[in-house]
Design an enzyme around this catalytic site. Structure first.
Site, PDB file in Angstrom:
ATOM      1  N   ASN A  23       0.808  -1.227   0.000  1.00 53.16           N
ATOM      2  CA  ASN A  23       0.000   0.000   0.000  1.00 53.16           C
ATOM      3  C   ASN A  23       0.839   1.274   0.000  1.00 53.16           C
ATOM      4  OD1 ASN A  23      -2.242  -1.546  -0.141  1.00 53.16           O
ATOM      5  ND2 ASN A  23      -2.853  -1.313   2.004  1.00 53.16           N
ATOM      6  N   CYS A 115     -17.079  -3.768  -3.114  1.00 48.01           N
ATOM      7  CA  CYS A 115     -16.180  -4.913  -3.053  1.00 48.01           C
ATOM      8  C   CYS A 115     -16.493  -5.712  -1.809  1.00 48.01           C
ATOM      9  CB  CYS A 115     -14.720  -4.504  -3.118  1.00 48.01           C
ATOM     10  SG  CYS A 115     -14.034  -4.000  -1.562  1.00 48.01           S
TER      11      CYS A 115
HETATM   12  N1  EPU Z   1     -14.699   6.352   2.078  1.00 46.13           N
HETATM   13  C1  EPU Z   1     -15.771   7.091   1.636  1.00 46.13           C
HETATM   14  N2  EPU Z   1     -15.603   7.923   0.556  1.00 46.13           N
HETATM   15  C2  EPU Z   1     -14.407   8.030  -0.099  1.00 46.13           C
HETATM   16  C3  EPU Z   1     -13.305   7.283   0.369  1.00 46.13           C
HETATM   17  C4  EPU Z   1     -13.481   6.456   1.465  1.00 46.13           C
HETATM   18  O1  EPU Z   1     -16.847   7.006   2.191  1.00 46.13           O
HETATM   19  O2  EPU Z   1     -14.328   8.782  -1.076  1.00 46.13           O
HETATM   20  C5  EPU Z   1     -14.851   5.472   3.249  1.00 46.13           C
HETATM   21  C6  EPU Z   1     -14.644   3.995   2.888  1.00 46.13           C
HETATM   22  O3  EPU Z   1     -15.814   3.410   2.357  1.00 46.13           O
HETATM   23  C7  EPU Z   1     -14.230   3.418   4.222  1.00 46.13           C
HETATM   24  C8  EPU Z   1     -13.418   4.550   4.852  1.00 46.13           C
HETATM   25  O4  EPU Z   1     -13.815   5.742   4.168  1.00 46.13           O
HETATM   26  O5  EPU Z   1     -15.362   3.151   4.995  1.00 46.13           O
HETATM   27  C9  EPU Z   1     -11.928   4.420   4.750  1.00 46.13           C
HETATM   28  O6  EPU Z   1     -11.557   4.044   3.449  1.00 46.13           O
HETATM   29  P1  EPU Z   1     -10.180   4.484   2.773  1.00 46.13           P
HETATM   30  O7  EPU Z   1     -10.475   5.387   1.644  1.00 46.13           O
HETATM   31  O8  EPU Z   1      -9.227   4.930   3.803  1.00 46.13           O
HETATM   32  O9  EPU Z   1      -9.680   3.091   2.162  1.00 46.13           O
HETATM   33  P2  EPU Z   1      -8.817   2.937   0.850  1.00 46.13           P
HETATM   34  O10 EPU Z   1      -7.961   4.115   0.683  1.00 46.13           O
HETATM   35  O11 EPU Z   1      -9.695   2.524  -0.275  1.00 46.13           O
HETATM   36  C10 EPU Z   1      -6.706   1.844   1.935  1.00 46.13           C
HETATM   37  C11 EPU Z   1      -5.963   0.567   1.804  1.00 46.13           C
HETATM   38  C12 EPU Z   1      -6.792  -0.569   2.362  1.00 46.13           C
HETATM   39  C13 EPU Z   1      -7.075  -0.266   3.831  1.00 46.13           C
HETATM   40  C14 EPU Z   1      -7.758   1.099   3.966  1.00 46.13           C
HETATM   41  C15 EPU Z   1      -7.971   1.533   5.390  1.00 46.13           C
HETATM   42  C16 EPU Z   1      -4.605   0.951  -0.158  1.00 46.13           C
HETATM   43  C17 EPU Z   1      -4.319   0.646  -1.584  1.00 46.13           C
HETATM   44  N3  EPU Z   1      -5.658   0.341   0.382  1.00 46.13           N
HETATM   45  O12 EPU Z   1      -7.917   1.691   1.204  1.00 46.13           O
HETATM   46  O13 EPU Z   1      -6.021  -1.756   2.265  1.00 46.13           O
HETATM   47  O14 EPU Z   1      -7.898  -1.250   4.388  1.00 46.13           O
HETATM   48  O15 EPU Z   1      -6.965   2.106   3.311  1.00 46.13           O
HETATM   49  O16 EPU Z   1      -6.776   1.595   6.083  1.00 46.13           O
HETATM   50  O17 EPU Z   1      -3.885   1.711   0.461  1.00 46.13           O
HETATM   51  C18 EPU Z   1      -5.652  -4.085   2.064  1.00 46.13           C
HETATM   52  O18 EPU Z   1      -4.455  -3.853   1.905  1.00 46.13           O
HETATM   53  O19 EPU Z   1      -6.091  -5.254   2.286  1.00 46.13           O
HETATM   54  C19 EPU Z   1      -6.611  -2.984   2.035  1.00 46.13           C
HETATM   55  C20 EPU Z   1      -7.916  -3.175   1.832  1.00 46.13           C
END
Ligand code: EPU
Length: 416
Positions: A23, A115
């Protein structure tokens, strides 16, 4: 399709080398689109998600060489599109959105669907880009964003979002004027990206706090970066030591990224010592049941909730685990129950009553960390566990069966 066969009950002993963080690597690779030139990265993990990001960059015209270090030449980008076929296999593809709009004034990125772990919208990425002056439209399942030149803005993120913060930070790096991101993510992967952007010539302040300020510049220059160690991989092996009552030395970690996990695992009875970049973890014969709530960094990571639950399945009493980041990240629960775990689920809360033993069974999971939790349960269980659909594991754990076998696990990969 491959599966893993694990004969459980062997305490693990020895040294595990922790790989570079998936990540952290993915946003760095996306950042290469911000500056035409040769970007080089060391300590890139060899994982399926990394290969997907390489395919995406190649589709856009980048020339990638993946040898001792990864080289990405972004001088001849000709396609500003992230197609559905790639985005559907890896949501992190959305990280190209910010860099493309900022550098080329245009991007067409397939909208990721829901997802296995939740709806996962990208509304905050889009709203932030709009506040920076981009015109954003949804057309035939794609986000189409356009801007002559993005302009600095004050952006309040309604929820802490890791890739949202990364996307907007990258976009802001080339915007005209200053962008402030409030309620920004503090994850080490965000900090690593900021460090690379700064090396490329960006002006970023406040990294590691919840307010990040980016003063846009006209151009950035390609540079080199070494990917930080994977804190989730390290934490997963910490649990492996505890759940098998073994003794592992995890080499090449950043213990400062593992604070919340270390504290919880100590409370659960594991003996943990830190020497520089090495974390030594020992089981003490008894797993103490403790509760946990997932939170953004520096809190306990959602990416370790499933693995921690496997440990708690063998705890001495009852543990309450609350998932506060994703609404549906409990696919491992039913599978762990098939192995004899006693878990009750109510909304975002799992109540885990420790049992004396788990028993091996055929299991499968539909996401990466859930699959890791099943491997951990299998390492501790009596008899044989078959973990199916391990392509999820291959997305995020480098050579997991080799690393585990090298410290004594009876584990092998077979073709189904
Ligand atoms: N969210 C929103 N709107 C947005 C963006 C996020 O509502 O525009 C919500 C999401 O639905 C969730 C929360 O905010 O409920 C946090 O989501 P976040 O955006 O932080 O997740 P992400 O950036 O999509 C990254 C990691 C994930 C990890 C999460 C939380 C990467 C590539 N992925 O995802 O990693 O679980 O942050 O720490 O960095 C994994 O490696 O298995 C994985 C899923």
């Amino acid at each position: 399709m491959d599966k893993l066969l694990i004969d459980g009950g062997v305490p693990l002993h020895g040294e595990v080398h922790i790989s570079g963080a998936k990540n952290a690597a993915l946003p760095l690779m996306a950042a290469s689109l911000l500056a035409p030139g040769m970007h080089t990265f060391s300590n890139i993990p060899r994982l399926r998600d990394i290969r997907t990001m390489l395919r995406l960059l190649e589709h856009m015209g980048a020339v990638c060489e993946d040898e001792a270090r990864l080289a990405i030449d972004t001088r001849h980008i000709h396609t500003l599109e992230a197609p559905y076929e790639l985005v559907k296999t890896m949501r992190a593809s959305v990280l190209v959105l910010g860099p493309l709009v900022a550098r080329y004034g245009e991007a067409k990125v397939s909208l990721p669907g829901g997802c296995a772990i939740g709806a996962r919208p990208i509304n905050l990425h889009l709203k932030g880009l709009e506040q920076m002056g981009a015109q954003v439209q949804l057309e035939h399942g794609y986000v189409v964003a356009r801007a002559d030149r993005l302009k600095g803005a004050s952006i309040f993120l309604d929820q802490v979002t890791v890739t949202g913060t990364e996307n907007l930070m990258m976009a802001a790096a080339l915007a005209r004027g200053t962008t402030t991101l409030y309620n920004a993510a503090k994850e080490p992967e965000v900090a690593a990206l900021a460090e690379y952007l700064s090396r490329m010539g960006a002006c970023i302040e406040g990294v590691g706090s919840d307010t990040i300020t980016v003063r846009g510049v006209d151009d950035l220059t390609a540079s080199h970066f070494t990917v930080i160690p994977d804190r989730i991989e390290a934490a997963t092996y910490m649990v492996a030591a505890g759940i098998t009552n073994g003794h592992l030395k995890l080499v090449h970690c950043r213990p400062e990224h593992l604070g919340a996990v270390t504290e919880k695992l100590k409370a659960a009875g594991l003996v943990i010592e830190i020497h520089g970049e090495t974390v030594e973890v020992r089981g003490n014969g008894r797993i103490v049941s403790v509760g946990v709530k997932t939170r953004p960094f520096p809190g306990f990571p959602t990416d370790m909730q499933a693995q921690f639950m496997s440990l708690m399945a063998l705890g001495d009493a009852t543990s309450v685990i609350v998932e506060q980041i994703f609404e549906n990240r409990f696919m491992h629960v039913l599978e762990l129950k098939r192995m004899g775990a006693d878990i009750e689920l109510e909304g975002r809360t799992a109540v885990v009553k420790g049992v004396a033993k788990l028993s091996g069974a055929p299991v499968m999971a539909t996401d990466l960390r859930a699959s890791a939790s099943l491997v951990l349960a299998g390492l501790a269980a009596e008899g044989t566990t078959e973990v199916h659909r391990i392509y999820h594991l291959d997305r995020g754990y480098e050579t997991i069966e080799h690393k585990l076998a090298a410290v004594g696990a009876r584990i092998r990969r077979v073709r189904e």
